[in-house]
Design a protein around this motif. Sequence first.
Motif, PDB file in Angstrom:
ATOM      1  N   LEU A  50       0.837  -1.197   0.000  1.00 12.90           N
ATOM      2  CA  LEU A  50       0.000   0.000   0.000  1.00 12.90           C
ATOM      3  C   LEU A  50       0.873   1.248   0.000  1.00 12.90           C
ATOM      4  O   LEU A  50       1.908   1.285   0.674  1.00 12.90           O
ATOM      5  CB  LEU A  50      -0.891   0.033   1.236  1.00 12.90           C
ATOM      6  N   VAL A  51       0.444   2.271  -0.764  1.00 13.84           N
ATOM      7  CA  VAL A  51       1.165   3.542  -0.821  1.00 13.84           C
ATOM      8  C   VAL A  51       0.184   4.669  -0.520  1.00 13.84           C
ATOM      9  O   VAL A  51      -0.899   4.735  -1.112  1.00 13.84           O
ATOM     10  CB  VAL A  51       1.802   3.765  -2.209  1.00 13.84           C
ATOM     11  N   ILE A  52       0.558   5.545   0.405  1.00  9.55           N
ATOM     12  CA  ILE A  52      -0.191   6.777   0.667  1.00  9.55           C
ATOM     13  C   ILE A  52       0.739   7.928   0.327  1.00  9.55           C
ATOM     14  O   ILE A  52       1.801   8.081   0.948  1.00  9.55           O
ATOM     15  CB  ILE A  52      -0.643   6.867   2.136  1.00  9.55           C
ATOM     16  N   SER A  53       0.373   8.724  -0.676  1.00 11.85           N
ATOM     17  CA  SER A  53       1.296   9.738  -1.176  1.00 11.85           C
ATOM     18  C   SER A  53       0.605  11.081  -1.395  1.00 11.85           C
ATOM     19  O   SER A  53      -0.564  11.146  -1.806  1.00 11.85           O
ATOM     20  CB  SER A  53       1.923   9.273  -2.500  1.00 11.85           C
ATOM     21  N   ASP A  54       1.357  12.143  -1.131  1.00 16.37           N
ATOM     22  CA  ASP A  54       0.936  13.488  -1.508  1.00 16.37           C
ATOM     23  C   ASP A  54       1.066  13.625  -3.019  1.00 16.37           C
ATOM     24  O   ASP A  54       1.816  12.869  -3.668  1.00 16.37           O
ATOM     25  CB  ASP A  54       1.829  14.509  -0.792  1.00 16.37           C
ATOM     26  N   ILE A  55       0.352  14.582  -3.613  1.00 12.96           N
ATOM     27  CA  ILE A  55       0.484  14.806  -5.057  1.00 12.96           C
ATOM     28  C   ILE A  55       1.648  15.745  -5.355  1.00 12.96           C
ATOM     29  O   ILE A  55       2.554  15.424  -6.118  1.00 12.96           O
ATOM     30  CB  ILE A  55      -0.813  15.380  -5.654  1.00 12.96           C
ATOM     31  N   ARG A  56       1.662  16.905  -4.723  1.00  9.77           N
ATOM     32  CA  ARG A  56       2.646  17.931  -5.080  1.00  9.77           C
ATOM     33  C   ARG A  56       3.936  17.713  -4.311  1.00  9.77           C
ATOM     34  O   ARG A  56       4.011  17.914  -3.104  1.00  9.77           O
ATOM     35  CB  ARG A  56       2.087  19.313  -4.796  1.00  9.77           C
ATOM     36  N   MET A  57       4.968  17.270  -5.058  1.00 15.21           N
ATOM     37  CA  MET A  57       6.306  17.081  -4.492  1.00 15.21           C
ATOM     38  C   MET A  57       7.313  17.439  -5.565  1.00 15.21           C
ATOM     39  O   MET A  57       7.062  17.225  -6.759  1.00 15.21           O
ATOM     40  CB  MET A  57       6.510  15.619  -4.065  1.00 15.21           C
ATOM     41  N   PRO A  58       8.479  17.969  -5.187  1.00 17.80           N
ATOM     42  CA  PRO A  58       9.517  18.247  -6.190  1.00 17.80           C
ATOM     43  C   PRO A  58      10.041  16.950  -6.792  1.00 17.80           C
ATOM     44  O   PRO A  58       9.996  15.898  -6.159  1.00 17.80           O
ATOM     45  CB  PRO A  58      10.604  18.969  -5.378  1.00 17.80           C
ATOM     46  N   GLY A  59      10.531  17.035  -8.018  1.00 15.66           N
ATOM     47  CA  GLY A  59      11.027  15.827  -8.675  1.00 15.66           C
ATOM     48  C   GLY A  59       9.863  14.984  -9.155  1.00 15.66           C
ATOM     49  O   GLY A  59       8.997  15.451  -9.898  1.00 15.66           O
ATOM     50  N   ILE A  60       9.805  13.753  -8.719  1.00 19.27           N
ATOM     51  CA  ILE A  60       8.698  12.859  -9.067  1.00 19.27           C
ATOM     52  C   ILE A  60       7.501  13.211  -8.190  1.00 19.27           C
ATOM     53  O   ILE A  60       7.565  13.076  -6.970  1.00 19.27           O
ATOM     54  CB  ILE A  60       9.102  11.384  -8.851  1.00 19.27           C
ATOM     55  N   ASP A  61       6.390  13.665  -8.802  1.00 11.87           N
ATOM     56  CA  ASP A  61       5.217  13.988  -7.996  1.00 11.87           C
ATOM     57  C   ASP A  61       4.405  12.720  -7.735  1.00 11.87           C
ATOM     58  O   ASP A  61       4.744  11.625  -8.197  1.00 11.87           O
ATOM     59  CB  ASP A  61       4.376  15.078  -8.646  1.00 11.87           C
ATOM     60  N   GLY A  62       3.313  12.868  -6.980  1.00  8.22           N
ATOM     61  CA  GLY A  62       2.535  11.709  -6.580  1.00  8.22           C
ATOM     62  C   GLY A  62       1.924  10.941  -7.733  1.00  8.22           C
ATOM     63  O   GLY A  62       1.915   9.708  -7.740  1.00  8.22           O
ATOM     64  N   LEU A  63       1.415  11.665  -8.746  1.00  4.76           N
ATOM     65  CA  LEU A  63       0.805  10.996  -9.899  1.00  4.76           C
ATOM     66  C   LEU A  63       1.835  10.191 -10.685  1.00  4.76           C
ATOM     67  O   LEU A  63       1.589   9.057 -11.096  1.00  4.76           O
ATOM     68  CB  LEU A  63       0.130  12.024 -10.799  1.00  4.76           C
ATOM     69  N   GLU A  64       3.000  10.793 -10.908  1.00  6.29           N
ATOM     70  CA  GLU A  64       4.056  10.096 -11.639  1.00  6.29           C
ATOM     71  C   GLU A  64       4.558   8.899 -10.838  1.00  6.29           C
ATOM     72  O   GLU A  64       4.846   7.829 -11.400  1.00  6.29           O
ATOM     73  CB  GLU A  64       5.212  11.060 -11.932  1.00  6.29           C
ATOM     74  N   LEU A  65       4.670   9.061  -9.520  1.00  5.03           N
ATOM     75  CA  LEU A  65       5.115   7.957  -8.666  1.00  5.03           C
ATOM     76  C   LEU A  65       4.170   6.765  -8.784  1.00  5.03           C
ATOM     77  O   LEU A  65       4.612   5.620  -8.971  1.00  5.03           O
ATOM     78  CB  LEU A  65       5.196   8.425  -7.212  1.00  5.03           C
ATOM     79  N   ILE A  66       2.881   7.042  -8.704  1.00  2.00           N
ATOM     80  CA  ILE A  66       1.910   5.944  -8.777  1.00  2.00           C
ATOM     81  C   ILE A  66       1.889   5.331 -10.169  1.00  2.00           C
ATOM     82  O   ILE A  66       1.736   4.117 -10.326  1.00  2.00           O
ATOM     83  CB  ILE A  66       0.521   6.457  -8.353  1.00  2.00           C
ATOM     84  N   ARG A  67       2.063   6.148 -11.208  1.00  2.00           N
ATOM     85  CA  ARG A  67       2.134   5.594 -12.566  1.00  2.00           C
ATOM     86  C   ARG A  67       3.303   4.615 -12.682  1.00  2.00           C
ATOM     87  O   ARG A  67       3.169   3.530 -13.248  1.00  2.00           O
ATOM     88  CB  ARG A  67       2.300   6.728 -13.584  1.00  2.00           C
ATOM     89  N   ARG A  68       4.447   4.988 -12.127  1.00  2.00           N
ATOM     90  CA  ARG A  68       5.618   4.101 -12.170  1.00  2.00           C
ATOM     91  C   ARG A  68       5.386   2.833 -11.353  1.00  2.00           C
ATOM     92  O   ARG A  68       5.735   1.724 -11.789  1.00  2.00           O
ATOM     93  CB  ARG A  68       6.858   4.835 -11.643  1.00  2.00           C
ATOM     94  N   ILE A  69       4.817   3.017 -10.167  1.00  2.00           N
ATOM     95  CA  ILE A  69       4.561   1.873  -9.295  1.00  2.00           C
ATOM     96  C   ILE A  69       3.663   0.862  -9.980  1.00  2.00           C
ATOM     97  O   ILE A  69       3.942  -0.340 -10.003  1.00  2.00           O
ATOM     98  CB  ILE A  69       3.928   2.352  -7.971  1.00  2.00           C
ATOM     99  N   ARG A  70       2.595   1.343 -10.583  1.00  2.00           N
ATOM    100  CA  ARG A  70       1.634   0.431 -11.211  1.00  2.00           C
ATOM    101  C   ARG A  70       2.165  -0.180 -12.499  1.00  2.00           C
ATOM    102  O   ARG A  70       1.653  -1.191 -12.963  1.00  2.00           O
ATOM    103  CB  ARG A  70       0.312   1.146 -11.445  1.00  2.00           C
ATOM    104  N   SER A  71       3.192   0.433 -13.072  1.00  2.00           N
ATOM    105  CA  SER A  71       3.792  -0.145 -14.281  1.00  2.00           C
ATOM    106  C   SER A  71       4.579  -1.408 -13.973  1.00  2.00           C
ATOM    107  O   SER A  71       4.766  -2.259 -14.849  1.00  2.00           O
ATOM    108  CB  SER A  71       4.705   0.884 -14.961  1.00  2.00           C
ATOM    109  N   ILE A  72       5.071  -1.553 -12.733  1.00  2.00           N
ATOM    110  CA  ILE A  72       5.846  -2.749 -12.393  1.00  2.00           C
ATOM    111  C   ILE A  72       5.141  -3.638 -11.371  1.00  2.00           C
ATOM    112  O   ILE A  72       5.515  -4.798 -11.201  1.00  2.00           O
ATOM    113  CB  ILE A  72       7.254  -2.391 -11.870  1.00  2.00           C
ATOM    114  N   LYS A  73       4.116  -3.129 -10.687  1.00  2.00           N
ATOM    115  CA  LYS A  73       3.377  -3.929  -9.712  1.00  2.00           C
ATOM    116  C   LYS A  73       1.933  -3.463  -9.724  1.00  2.00           C
ATOM    117  O   LYS A  73       1.509  -2.653  -8.911  1.00  2.00           O
ATOM    118  CB  LYS A  73       3.985  -3.787  -8.320  1.00  2.00           C
ATOM    119  N   ALA A  74       1.183  -4.013 -10.668  1.00  2.00           N
ATOM    120  CA  ALA A  74      -0.157  -3.495 -10.958  1.00  2.00           C
ATOM    121  C   ALA A  74      -1.124  -3.657  -9.795  1.00  2.00           C
ATOM    122  O   ALA A  74      -2.108  -2.926  -9.701  1.00  2.00           O
ATOM    123  CB  ALA A  74      -0.721  -4.202 -12.198  1.00  2.00           C
TER     124      ALA A  74
END
Length: 537
Positions: A50-74
């Motif tokens: 499980l991941v609980i993440s904020d959206i607005r962060m420098p570098g990789i934001d929350g949306l991009e982080l979740i997109r990457r996560i789901r690309s390797i562990k759907a």
Amino acid sequence: MNLLLVDDEESVVNALAIRIPWEELGISNVYKCYSGNEAWELFQSTPIDLVISDIRMPGIDGLELIRRIRSIKARSKCILLTGFAEFDYAKEALKAQVLEYLLKPVSDEELMAAVKRLIAQLQEEWQEISSMQRASYTLRQHLPLLRSNLLNDLLYGKNITSELSDKLQLLDIPYRFGDRFSMLMIRMEGNLLNYSKESMHLFEYAVCNMIEEIMDNEFDLWHGKDHHEYLTILLKPKNTGDPGKLHLSTERIVELKAEELQHNVEHYLKGNISILLSTWAEFPQEVPEIYESMLHEMRKLIRGKFGIFKTINTSPEMIRIQSLRSLYEPPLLTHLIEAGRFEDASFKLSAIVSELFGSWGNSIEHINEVYYFLLSSFYYLSHKSGKQIADVIGEPSLELDMNARRSPDQFCRWAEGLLHLFQREMENEKLTTNTSIINRVQQFVEERLADDVSLQAIAEHVYLNPGYLSKLYKLETGENISDYLYRLRMDKSAYYLKNTHLKIQEICERIGYQNTSYFIKMFKKHYHVTPQDYRNG
């Protein structure tokens, strides 16, 4: 179950980690990250549910982080924490995702309810995947392949253990210890060889169907294909079959059925097959010997002469002088040592010595065959690693005199002793190699500190998988690569602040931070003062 909390506000992450009774929800480990980059690195090296993440962060934001996560562990479940101004944006972006998104500030009850829903969903999915019904369906779907693989193991002398009975029962194979069996070996010939590999598989399937149609009433059949592309079939008379009713012996019935099979293949598939038939033997211990004899005879059949049928006398007194099976069957001893599988290599050596002195202990030729094979293997391993054999074994003599070779105990001690020396050498070499990798990682990071150095880029530089590199680095140094990168940036920034007149923005650029505000926050977190106060202090 593992949970990852991600937010660039350290206080938010720490508060959530402490305030929520995660254990009551079934969460055993709570990981904390303070940036999307750090979270992405952790995710690649740690199993996260499980991941609980904020959206607005420098570098990789929350949306991009979740997109990457789901690309390797759907199946990872994610909750996004959003500000009011981002809510509609997040909702639109996540329409295609099965996720939760909560509006800040979120209450403990609301967050716990969302986590409970995702945990229930995750458990339901995995229970369905691992259910006995689905496992049973999957087993049935793969039953022919599993049966063929087990037969191949028996042909090569593997799996003849107490566990075999359980495997036979699981795969619904009606063979038991002590059963009488005969073996058919079939070679595809003639026009059948002109087809593609894919078409050949279909013809082989058709031949096996013909065998079942012709022989299934009288015999329990178990068929597969060996490593030499020969169809190999075991036959066991059924209890209900009574060859006496036809006034024919079981052997004669098999011969007639085999001849009928040849006829049908020629007539309906427009091709040819040669068939070898063994005499009767006892299951399973005689399977490898029968197969070896059949294989030897098949190799003697003249290529280009089609449709041969031959019964082979495979009784024990007819088995010829042969090499040791355990010596040459894969995986070879050298392959096990190269892979660092020293426990398996030790078992392999024991099997070789047991077969040698159990079956051929009076044969000087067989003793020398094993001795020189092992000797050659150890020379090969030394030279492949760029060393002389003396560099590996040191003072002890590599060779064994003839009297010692005749002794099972001395022979075994000699072989095991050499194996132990090679194990010690490879472990020392591994330590040296790991140290070299760590040095290369740190040098690469230091040289490119001004860039956005990613775990993927570092892993590609040292030619390792990112997840493996992350674990190796933590094991060897006691800290994550992200921790080292963060510490190095803080050390460098402190040096620049005290020893140069560079502006804060210039220091940020030199250590790889694009956002000055974020750098100031991270610096204060590390040193408990702002960069300017640190410079003035």
